[in-house]
Design an enzyme around this catalytic site. Structure first.
Site, mmCIF file in Angstrom:
data_model
loop_
_atom_site.group_PDB
_atom_site.id
_atom_site.type_symbol
_atom_site.label_atom_id
_atom_site.label_comp_id
_atom_site.label_asym_id
_atom_site.label_seq_id
_atom_site.Cartn_x
_atom_site.Cartn_y
_atom_site.Cartn_z
ATOM 1 N N HIS A 82 2.559 -11.298 14.507
ATOM 2 C CA HIS A 82 3.091 -11.940 15.256
ATOM 3 C C HIS A 82 3.520 -13.407 15.516
ATOM 4 C CE1 HIS A 82 7.207 -11.350 16.890
ATOM 5 N NE2 HIS A 82 6.359 -10.440 18.162
ATOM 6 N N THR A 105 0.837 -0.942 0.273
ATOM 7 C CA THR A 105 -0.044 0.135 0.216
ATOM 8 C C THR A 105 0.888 1.579 -0.354
ATOM 9 O OG1 THR A 105 -1.844 1.348 1.759
ATOM 10 C CG2 THR A 105 -0.263 -0.187 2.486
#
Length: 611
Positions: free
Chosen positions: A581, A524
């Site tokens: 994560h 992006t």
């Protein structure tokens, strides 16, 4: 017999759609493939055409209501039937309608069994004897039919192998159909503006020099009887030509050249004096059918486009259509409206001398209040889908963001050297984004954990065998992410062309649903609006997303071989990567970002740019 209008499948993963607006009302006459309504899904907004000619006798699904794929949206009665007489038939269950159709079809078959058996025999022998049939190809997994928008060759013309014969339009793509063999076009089975199913015969191509078959006049009466062109002349004499006379008056301010608006400023009061400005678009009308008046372009100009043009005061006769066969699209009208605004501002600054020219730039910098202030609007379907996905993604992952700073001074210099030759060679401008995309794809190949997908419930980690790069695109409808499939197989020029093509078709609502799915990693460009960096939300089921900030010049400390550490002005950018994560450790993310940083700062793209 009444014909049912059903919700089409607008993508493999699309199961329903919302009716945003009906372009026709009950009792209106419609033609084959004339737009009936607008439908919105979580992937695409599109128009649903009429499957048959007749009268819209009943609307089943109202505006802002949702219908599943395959469900009935409306009923169209035949032109010979009255709307009132069709209503009770429409209320019958689909099973009853099917039984009636079978019974009606069984009667003529029982009366003439032998002719029914004899007719298919010559029909089957005709294609094999006369030449090679040209069939409607499958233009997508969910595409079942296509509409012939224009024949590029006529009966009797000589064609070569793979030479384009006709143009076909579907709900996903507009394309050309080539000739499978070399020879002569003997017969056209499906005329323009008619629909054929996948596998249906469109035309017959015979040997070179073969004469058109005598059967040529036979298919002509059939489409005439089915399409019944009698209602076609009706819309022509309808008082639609009147808007042509009314449009030139406001249309003077919408002419693109500023010189024309100056000369027509005073004659605009006289309607006849305003018409001489039209000769510039008229020579283009013969080449592009959609450039005619409102009723002349009825086959190509949809009611939605006409209404949009009326709202913006745009004269359709002066708009050049960019669609297949010269069809005028929404974007064409919006661009014409923007040019009109610029043309209006030009005469306002002309009475003053050349010095006041910078004056309008000062108020332009002041933001104008939006017309939406103090209003309440319905939540668009696509915005609701984005909200739900972002909320789910943020709460099902343990997302973390790592940011690094990259010196792209060498790339900036390469862009300055190669931008002109690059645009001439590839047809697109050279921005920073293709460099970021190429570096990211190369790093994904070295660190596949960033490109992987975690299934915690199944206890698996899936490593894709290719890099499918999603590119976030800002549109009027919301943020959409088209996908560059197999981006690892492309070079810098290939990625630049794919990015430009996908972004343009996404903004103009020409992207197909299948091109919005399948990304394994997303990029992006938040810096396109001046942001230094942000913390992107990773779209599930992907595991990471890279955000590129604005490239800015600022003083930084660099190591000079002779002077040591010195302060110099460099082109700098922040790269921020958010990741899951649960799957990707901070060290893995750092290694990935450092690989991207080293590739960009090295600036070894001369071979890619032809330098």
């Amino acid at each position: 017999m009444p014909v049912s209008v059903t919700m089409p499948r607008l993508g493999e993963s699309v199961t329903e759609g919302t009716v945003t607006r009906w372009l026709k009302q009950e009792g209106d006459t419609v033609e084959v493939d004339e737009p009936l309504l607008e439908v919105s899904t979580d992937k695409v907004d599109t128009e649903i055409p009429s499957p048959a000619a007749g009268v819209l006798s009943r609307i089943v699904v109202g505006e802002d209501e949702t219908a599943e794929v395959g469900s009935e949206l409306a009923v169209i009665a035949g032109e010979g039937e009255e709307a009132g007489a069709a209503a009770p038939q429409q209320q019958e269950a689909p099973a009853e309608q099917a039984e009636q159709a079978e019974q009606a079809a069984a009667q003529p078959q029982a009366e003439a069994e032998q002719p029914a058996v004899e007719e298919p025999a010559p029909a089957a022998a005709a294609p094999s004897g006369e030449g090679t049939p040209v069939t409607m190809p499958a233009l997508g997994e969910s595409v079942t039919e296509g509409t012939v928008t224009r024949w590029l060759k006529q009966v009797g013309d000589t064609v070569e192998v793979d030479e384009p014969l006709l143009e076909v339009s579907t709900d996903k793509v507009d394309t050309e159909i080539p000739s499978p063999v070399a020879g002569t076009l003997l017969e056209i089975k499906v005329p323009e503006d008619e629909t054929a199913e996948v596998g249906g015969v469109l035309a017959i191509v015979g040997a070179a020099g073969a004469a058109p078959a005598a059967a040529k006049p036979e298919p002509k009466p059939e489409p005439k009887a089915e399409a019944k062109p009698e209602p076609k002349p009706e819309p022509k004499p309808v008082p639609q030509p009147e808007p042509k006379v009314e449009e030139p008056t406001p249309g003077l301010s919408y002419n693109e050249p500023a010189a024309e608006t100056e000369q027509a400023a005073q004659p605009a009061k006289v309607e006849q004096g305003a018409q001489p400005a039209a000769p510039t678009p008229t020579p283009q009308r013969p080449t592009v059918p959609a450039q005619g008046g409102g009723e002349e372009g009825a086959g190509y100009v949809t009611p939605l486009v006409r209404k949009l043009a009326a709202e913006h005061g745009v004269n359709l006769s002066s708009v050049n259509g960019t669609g297949v066969g010269g069809r005028i699209r929404k974007q064409d009208v919006l661009e014409a409206a923007e040019k009109a605004k610029a043309a209006q501002a030009a005469p306002a600054a002309q009475p003053a001398a050349a010095a006041p020219a910078p004056a309008p730039a000062k108020p332009a910098a002041k933001p104008q209040p939006s017309s939406k202030r103090g209003t309440v609007e319905k939540l668009p379907r696509i915005r609701k889908a984005i909200a739900n996905r972002m909320h789910e993604s943020l709460h099902e992952m343990a997302q973390l963001t790592t940011v690094i700073e990259v010196d792209v001074t060498r790339i900036a210099k390469l862009r300055a050297q190669a931008k002109d030759s690059f645009q001439q060679r590839h047809g697109v401008k050279l921005s920073f984004l293709p460099f970021f995309a190429l570096a990211a794809v190369e790093a994904l190949q070295s660190y596949p954990i960033v490109n992987a997908r975690l299934d915690l419930a199944g206890g698996t980690i899936t490593y894709p065998d290719a890099e499918h790069l999603g590119i976030a695109v800002d549109t009027e409808r919301g943020l959409l992410v088209p996908v560059i499939h197999n981006a690892g197989d492309l070079n810098l020029g290939g990625i630049a062309k794919r990015v430009a093509d996908l972004a343009e078709r996404t903004r103009t609502n020409k992207i197909s649903p299948d091109e919005l799915a399948g990304a394994t990693f997303t990029l992006t460009n938040t810096g396109s609006r001046g942001a230094l960096f942000d913390t992107p939300i990773v779209p599930s089921p992907q595991s990471a997303m890279l955000g590129t900030g604005a490239v800015v010049k600022r003083p930084v400390v660099v190591n000079d071989p002779e002077l040591g550490e010195v302060v110099a002005v460099r082109s700098m950018v922040y790269l921020a990567m958010s990741y899951d994560h649960r799957l990707i450790d901070g060290a893995d993310a750092a290694r990935f970002l450092v690989a991207v940083k080293e590739r960009l700062e090295a600036g070894n793209f001369e071979a890619e740019l032809g330098l």
